[in-house]
Design an enzyme around this catalytic site. Structure first.
Site, PDB file in Angstrom:
ATOM      1  N   LYS A  66       0.810  -1.236   0.000  1.00 33.04           N
ATOM      2  CA  LYS A  66       0.000   0.000   0.000  1.00 33.04           C
ATOM      3  C   LYS A  66       0.840   1.282   0.000  1.00 33.04           C
ATOM      4  O   LYS A  66       0.416   2.292  -0.558  1.00 33.04           O
ATOM      5  CB  LYS A  66      -0.943   0.014   1.207  1.00 33.04           C
ATOM      6  N   ASP A 107     -10.362   3.592   1.170  1.00 38.16           N
ATOM      7  CA  ASP A 107     -10.580   3.144   2.560  1.00 38.16           C
ATOM      8  C   ASP A 107     -11.275   4.218   3.394  1.00 38.16           C
ATOM      9  O   ASP A 107     -12.118   3.908   4.240  1.00 38.16           O
ATOM     10  CB  ASP A 107      -9.240   2.790   3.227  1.00 38.16           C
TER      11      ASP A 107
HETATM   12  P1  ATR Z   1      -2.789  -1.582   7.556  1.00 43.84           P
HETATM   13  O1  ATR Z   1      -2.573  -1.048   6.179  1.00 43.84           O
HETATM   14  O2  ATR Z   1      -3.783  -2.711   7.594  1.00 43.84           O
HETATM   15  O3  ATR Z   1      -3.087  -0.518   8.561  1.00 43.84           O
HETATM   16  P2  ATR Z   1      -0.101  -1.666   8.599  1.00 43.84           P
HETATM   17  O4  ATR Z   1       0.184  -0.333   7.982  1.00 43.84           O
HETATM   18  O5  ATR Z   1       0.922  -2.742   8.520  1.00 43.84           O
HETATM   19  O6  ATR Z   1      -1.415  -2.296   7.971  1.00 43.84           O
HETATM   20  O7  ATR Z   1      -0.483  -1.397  10.138  1.00 43.84           O
HETATM   21  C1  ATR Z   1      -0.733  -2.439  11.035  1.00 43.84           C
HETATM   22  C2  ATR Z   1      -1.103  -1.846  12.403  1.00 43.84           C
HETATM   23  O8  ATR Z   1      -1.372  -2.926  13.308  1.00 43.84           O
HETATM   24  C3  ATR Z   1       0.020  -1.033  13.046  1.00 43.84           C
HETATM   25  O9  ATR Z   1      -0.545  -0.014  13.820  1.00 43.84           O
HETATM   26  C4  ATR Z   1       0.704  -2.087  13.932  1.00 43.84           C
HETATM   27  O10 ATR Z   1       1.401  -1.557  15.032  1.00 43.84           O
HETATM   28  P3  ATR Z   1       2.958  -1.118  14.870  1.00 43.84           P
HETATM   29  O11 ATR Z   1       2.959   0.230  14.233  1.00 43.84           O
HETATM   30  O12 ATR Z   1       3.460  -1.105  16.267  1.00 43.84           O
HETATM   31  O13 ATR Z   1       3.602  -2.186  14.015  1.00 43.84           O
HETATM   32  C5  ATR Z   1      -0.506  -2.819  14.452  1.00 43.84           C
HETATM   33  N1  ATR Z   1      -0.172  -4.161  14.943  1.00 43.84           N
HETATM   34  C6  ATR Z   1       0.050  -5.273  14.207  1.00 43.84           C
HETATM   35  N2  ATR Z   1       0.310  -6.332  15.025  1.00 43.84           N
HETATM   36  C7  ATR Z   1       0.238  -5.867  16.295  1.00 43.84           C
HETATM   37  C8  ATR Z   1       0.371  -6.468  17.606  1.00 43.84           C
HETATM   38  N3  ATR Z   1       0.648  -7.765  17.737  1.00 43.84           N
HETATM   39  N4  ATR Z   1       0.227  -5.681  18.691  1.00 43.84           N
HETATM   40  C9  ATR Z   1      -0.071  -4.355  18.564  1.00 43.84           C
HETATM   41  N5  ATR Z   1      -0.211  -3.733  17.368  1.00 43.84           N
HETATM   42  C10 ATR Z   1      -0.076  -4.463  16.254  1.00 43.84           C
END
Ligand code: ATR
Length: 297
Positions: A66, A107
């Site tokens: 993305k 989105d």
């Molecule tokens: P999307 O486009 O779906 O938003 P992304 O940009 O990869 O995907 O964002 C994923 C989000 O989920 C982020 O806020 C991520 O937190 P980090 O910035 O700390 O990586 C959050 N996230 C994913 N797995 C997580 C977990 N196990 N605990 C807390 N936050 C999580």
């Protein structure tokens, strides 16, 4: 045959092909298919070539491309640039008739529409967003644009919340912003999970730390759609809060993309039915996959 691509990696069980192909059939758009095109990040050049081929009409983009795909496109809409993520690619002919790849983001529209159909108005709302990735940015921009009063960003990685808060602050100077103030949850009107926490195959996780509870007066929106009733939503509902699942946003972002690609009104009900059906089938499959390891010997 013409194609609309879903670009991501891995793509596994995705709902969008069933939803978009049902819409193409409903609108009698013949010889056009929406297909998964799984491409790892190192195949960016191939991805762009596939998009430029004349038989490609456009695409959706999902994790992990993305953001990475943005510099490779010919143009970005203002919205995609502001959100910092592209989920839809359109092909538009320039003055010389040459097709340009335009990165857009549906989105934010999908998120707002899911609120609108429930008559939930973001004007003056105090909102907590858990997460700071692409989905969180789309929700935050949509809310700020609609006149939310305050947004609190709650994210595991502080640097990402700071970066998103800085961008929001520059674009919406009147918006009150705070970072990682979990104690403020109790006075929030709207609480959104924009992380992937609680998504299959780990449905027993919740993005809410155990010591915090959801106020019963809040509306709680989980952008995760698989499973439909996440642990976060079930807990919020048990507290008496009003809940919204992620399927609605998925359907409306897809509906908007369909309209941009085809110029036709999206058959939203047909799309929602097709998406729900796939999701149900996935739950059955998931339950069956889980079953053997749960048998006690
Ligand atoms: P999307 O486009 O779906 O938003 P992304 O940009 O990869 O995907 O964002 C994923 C989000 O989920 C982020 O806020 C991520 O937190 P980090 O910035 O700390 O990586 C959050 N996230 C994913 N797995 C997580 C977990 N196990 N605990 C807390 N936050 C999580």
């Amino acid at each position: 045959m013409k194609y609309l691509y879903l670009l991501g990696y891995p793509l596994g069980h995705s709902i969008s092909p069933a939803m978009q192909n049902a819409a193409l059939r409903e609108r009698k758009i013949r010889a056009t298919r929406y297909v998964k095109n799984p491409m790892p990040p190192e195949k960016m050049r191939e991805m762009i070539l596939a998009l430029r081929a004349p038989h490609c009409l456009g695409a959706n983009v999902t994790v992990p491309h993305k953001q990475a795909i943005m510099p490779h496109l010919d143009e970005l809409t203002d919205l995609a640039r502001e959100i910092g993520a592209v989920n839809t690619i359109l092909k538009r002919a320039d003055a010389n008739g040459i097709a340009k790849l335009v990165g857009d983001n549906t989105d934010a529209y999908g998120f707002l529409q899911a609120l609108r159909v429930r008559k939930i108005r973001p004007q003056n709302a105090c909102v907590a967003i858990i997460g700071a990735g692409g989905a969180a940015a789309a929700a935050a921009y949509a809310l700020a644009q609609e006149g939310a009063r305050e947004i609190i960003l709650l994210n595991r990685t502080l640097a990402r919340s700071v970066e998103l808060a800085d961008r929001l602050n520059r674009r919406f100077p009147a918006l009150a912003l705070a970072i990682n103030d979990w104690d403020a949850l109790e006075r929030m009107h709207l609480i959104i999970n924009a992380t992937s926490v609680g998504m299959a195959p780990k449905p027993d996780e919740s993005p809410l730390p155990a010591k915090y509870t959801i106020p019963r007066s809040a509306v709680v929106f989980d952008l995760v759609y698989n499973p439909p009733a996440t642990k976060f939503l079930r807990e919020a509902q048990a507290r008496g809060a009003r809940v919204i699942g992620g399927l609605e946003m998925l359907v409306y972002q897809g509906a908007r993309a369909f309209e941009l690609w085809t110029g036709q009104r999206a058959p939203v009900r047909v799309m929602r039915d097709a998406a729900s059906k796939v999701l149900q089938d996935m739950q059955t499959l998931f339950a069956r996959e889980l079953a053997p390891s749960q048998v006690k010997r």
